[in-house]
Design a protein around this motif. Structure first.
Motif, PDB file in Angstrom:
ATOM      1  N   LEU A  17      47.138  15.942  35.322  1.00 22.79           N
ATOM      2  CA  LEU A  17      48.129  16.405  36.294  1.00 22.79           C
ATOM      3  C   LEU A  17      47.596  16.287  37.721  1.00 22.79           C
ATOM      4  CD1 LEU A  17      49.422  19.554  34.381  1.00 22.79           C
ATOM      5  CD2 LEU A  17      50.742  17.474  34.852  1.00 22.79           C
ATOM      6  N   LEU A  18      46.311  16.545  37.911  1.00 21.83           N
ATOM      7  CA  LEU A  18      45.707  16.462  39.239  1.00 21.83           C
ATOM      8  C   LEU A  18      45.523  15.028  39.716  1.00 21.83           C
ATOM      9  CD1 LEU A  18      43.018  19.284  39.173  1.00 21.83           C
ATOM     10  CD2 LEU A  18      44.992  19.123  40.710  1.00 21.83           C
ATOM     11  N   HIS A  19      45.594  14.069  38.793  1.00 22.27           N
ATOM     12  CA  HIS A  19      45.452  12.656  39.186  1.00 22.27           C
ATOM     13  C   HIS A  19      46.478  12.314  40.272  1.00 22.27           C
ATOM     14  CE1 HIS A  19      44.344   8.483  38.892  1.00 22.27           C
ATOM     15  NE2 HIS A  19      45.626   8.167  38.754  1.00 22.27           N
ATOM     16  N   ASP A  20      47.676  12.872  40.151  1.00 23.73           N
ATOM     17  CA  ASP A  20      48.714  12.752  41.173  1.00 23.73           C
ATOM     18  C   ASP A  20      49.453  14.084  41.202  1.00 23.73           C
ATOM     19  OD1 ASP A  20      50.645  12.063  42.991  1.00 23.73           O
ATOM     20  OD2 ASP A  20      51.369  10.309  41.895  1.00 23.73           O
ATOM     21  N   PRO A  21      48.917  15.062  41.934  1.00 17.03           N
ATOM     22  CA  PRO A  21      49.414  16.438  41.840  1.00 17.03           C
ATOM     23  C   PRO A  21      50.847  16.661  42.306  1.00 17.03           C
ATOM     24  CG  PRO A  21      47.695  16.274  43.507  1.00 17.03           C
ATOM     25  CD  PRO A  21      47.782  14.941  42.838  1.00 17.03           C
ATOM     26  N   THR A  22      51.409  15.752  43.070  1.00 19.71           N
ATOM     27  CA  THR A  22      52.783  15.944  43.526  1.00 19.71           C
ATOM     28  C   THR A  22      53.794  15.235  42.634  1.00 19.71           C
ATOM     29  OG1 THR A  22      52.670  14.066  45.048  1.00 19.71           O
ATOM     30  CG2 THR A  22      52.060  16.246  45.920  1.00 19.71           C
ATOM     31  N   ALA A  23      53.321  14.427  41.699  1.00 18.33           N
ATOM     32  CA  ALA A  23      54.220  13.661  40.826  1.00 18.33           C
ATOM     33  C   ALA A  23      54.695  14.496  39.650  1.00 18.33           C
ATOM     34  CB  ALA A  23      53.496  12.421  40.302  1.00 18.33           C
ATOM     35  N   GLU A  24      55.839  14.108  39.119  1.00 19.34           N
ATOM     36  CA  GLU A  24      56.335  14.703  37.888  1.00 19.34           C
ATOM     37  C   GLU A  24      55.833  13.852  36.729  1.00 19.34           C
ATOM     38  OE1 GLU A  24      60.519  16.807  38.801  1.00 19.34           O
ATOM     39  OE2 GLU A  24      60.592  14.611  38.755  1.00 19.34           O
ATOM     40  N   HIS A  25      55.415  14.523  35.677  1.00 13.52           N
ATOM     41  CA  HIS A  25      54.882  13.845  34.492  1.00 13.52           C
ATOM     42  C   HIS A  25      55.677  14.300  33.282  1.00 13.52           C
ATOM     43  CE1 HIS A  25      51.295  12.888  36.917  1.00 13.52           C
ATOM     44  NE2 HIS A  25      51.443  14.105  37.394  1.00 13.52           N
ATOM     45  N   PRO A  70      66.833  12.852  27.152  1.00 16.60           N
ATOM     46  CA  PRO A  70      66.293  13.254  28.458  1.00 16.60           C
ATOM     47  C   PRO A  70      64.840  13.703  28.334  1.00 16.60           C
ATOM     48  CG  PRO A  70      68.235  14.573  27.880  1.00 16.60           C
ATOM     49  CD  PRO A  70      67.926  13.691  26.720  1.00 16.60           C
ATOM     50  N   ARG A  71      64.107  13.493  29.390  1.00 14.25           N
ATOM     51  CA  ARG A  71      62.699  13.905  29.429  1.00 14.25           C
ATOM     52  C   ARG A  71      62.591  15.253  30.134  1.00 14.25           C
ATOM     53  NH1 ARG A  71      60.749   8.063  31.649  1.00 14.25           N
ATOM     54  NH2 ARG A  71      60.617   7.052  29.618  1.00 14.25           N
ATOM     55  N   ARG A  72      61.578  16.009  29.713  1.00 14.56           N
ATOM     56  CA  ARG A  72      61.235  17.225  30.440  1.00 14.56           C
ATOM     57  C   ARG A  72      60.054  16.868  31.322  1.00 14.56           C
ATOM     58  NH1 ARG A  72      60.416  23.287  28.019  1.00 14.56           N
ATOM     59  NH2 ARG A  72      60.392  24.309  30.038  1.00 14.56           N
ATOM     60  N   TYR A  73      60.194  17.122  32.609  1.00  9.37           N
ATOM     61  CA  TYR A  73      59.148  16.784  33.565  1.00  9.37           C
ATOM     62  C   TYR A  73      58.327  18.013  33.926  1.00  9.37           C
ATOM     63  CZ  TYR A  73      61.085  12.141  34.258  1.00  9.37           C
ATOM     64  OH  TYR A  73      61.508  10.846  34.060  1.00  9.37           O
ATOM     65  N   TYR A  74      57.037  17.780  34.123  1.00  9.46           N
ATOM     66  CA  TYR A  74      56.078  18.828  34.456  1.00  9.46           C
ATOM     67  C   TYR A  74      55.420  18.453  35.774  1.00  9.46           C
ATOM     68  CZ  TYR A  74      56.721  19.800  29.525  1.00  9.46           C
ATOM     69  OH  TYR A  74      57.284  20.075  28.313  1.00  9.46           O
ATOM     70  N   ARG A  75      55.312  19.442  36.666  1.00  8.30           N
ATOM     71  CA  ARG A  75      54.667  19.221  37.963  1.00  8.30           C
ATOM     72  C   ARG A  75      53.831  20.440  38.295  1.00  8.30           C
ATOM     73  NH1 ARG A  75      58.233  18.104  43.164  1.00  8.30           N
ATOM     74  NH2 ARG A  75      58.398  16.103  42.156  1.00  8.30           N
ATOM     75  N   LEU A  76      52.639  20.203  38.828  1.00  9.09           N
ATOM     76  CA  LEU A  76      51.811  21.316  39.284  1.00  9.09           C
ATOM     77  C   LEU A  76      52.483  22.004  40.460  1.00  9.09           C
ATOM     78  CD1 LEU A  76      48.248  19.719  39.188  1.00  9.09           C
ATOM     79  CD2 LEU A  76      49.010  21.686  37.853  1.00  9.09           C
ATOM     80  N   THR A  77      52.459  23.322  40.467  1.00  4.93           N
ATOM     81  CA  THR A  77      52.920  24.080  41.622  1.00  4.93           C
ATOM     82  C   THR A  77      51.810  24.050  42.671  1.00  4.93           C
ATOM     83  OG1 THR A  77      51.996  26.148  40.796  1.00  4.93           O
ATOM     84  CG2 THR A  77      54.287  25.641  40.158  1.00  4.93           C
ATOM     85  N   ALA A  78      52.118  24.453  43.889  1.00  3.19           N
ATOM     86  CA  ALA A  78      51.092  24.512  44.939  1.00  3.19           C
ATOM     87  C   ALA A  78      49.951  25.433  44.508  1.00  3.19           C
ATOM     88  CB  ALA A  78      51.703  24.987  46.253  1.00  3.19           C
ATOM     89  N   GLU A  79      50.319  26.586  43.920  1.00  8.82           N
ATOM     90  CA  GLU A  79      49.295  27.518  43.429  1.00  8.82           C
ATOM     91  C   GLU A  79      48.531  26.893  42.263  1.00  8.82           C
ATOM     92  OE1 GLU A  79      52.626  28.330  43.546  1.00  8.82           O
ATOM     93  OE2 GLU A  79      52.597  29.440  45.423  1.00  8.82           O
ATOM     94  N   GLY A  80      49.231  26.116  41.448  1.00 11.55           N
ATOM     95  CA  GLY A  80      48.608  25.460  40.307  1.00 11.55           C
ATOM     96  C   GLY A  80      47.576  24.429  40.723  1.00 11.55           C
ATOM     97  N   VAL A  81      47.863  23.704  41.787  1.00  7.91           N
ATOM     98  CA  VAL A  81      46.906  22.711  42.287  1.00  7.91           C
ATOM     99  C   VAL A  81      45.612  23.400  42.688  1.00  7.91           C
ATOM    100  CG1 VAL A  81      46.416  21.049  44.136  1.00  7.91           C
ATOM    101  CG2 VAL A  81      48.665  21.052  43.025  1.00  7.91           C
ATOM    102  N   VAL A  82      45.735  24.479  43.459  1.00  6.69           N
ATOM    103  CA  VAL A  82      44.552  25.224  43.923  1.00  6.69           C
ATOM    104  C   VAL A  82      43.800  25.808  42.727  1.00  6.69           C
ATOM    105  CG1 VAL A  82      43.787  27.246  45.237  1.00  6.69           C
ATOM    106  CG2 VAL A  82      45.539  25.724  46.173  1.00  6.69           C
TER     107      VAL A  82
END
Length: 110
Positions: A17-25, A70-82
């Motif tokens: 997830l941190l590889h591209d923290p703003t992207a949806e996976h 449909p896909r379910r997308y996951y994205r790190l939150t700002a707090e999650g990145v930290v």
């Protein structure tokens, strides 16, 4: 927020997830990136969402037209990145207590 216990499996998901923290996976992408089967990946994603590290959303598509569900997308939150970066740094220190965030190249002098 429930505390997150950093395991090797969780560390691989967080690193992906941190590889591209703003992207949806989406799940299959994360399974390929981590090598985890769905039975390992999805419980980790649920834990990360419960902890506030990850937000999710369902893709809005016409499944018949797209030829897939449909896909379910996951994205790190700002707090999650930290939190994820901090947790991985702490894990690195546990694995190699001599490591620090600032290292000198081999053979370097002060």
């Amino acid at each position: 927020m429930p505390p997150i216990r950093m395991t090797t499996a969780l560390a691989k998901v967080v690193a992906a997830l941190l590889h591209d923290p703003t992207a949806e996976h989406y799940g299959l992408e994360l399974m390929r990136a981590t090598g985890h089967p769905s039975g390992t990946l999805y419980p980790i994603l649920v834990r990360l969402e419960a902890a506030g590290w990850v937000s999710t959303r369902w893709e809005e598509i016409d499944a018949a037209e797209a030829g897939r569900p449909p896909r379910r997308y996951y994205r790190l939150t700002a707090e999650g990145v930290v939190a994820a970066r901090q947790a991985l740094a702490e894990l690195r220190l546990q694995l190699d207590p001599g490591a620090s965030t600032v290292t000198k190249p081999r053979g370097a002098t002060a």
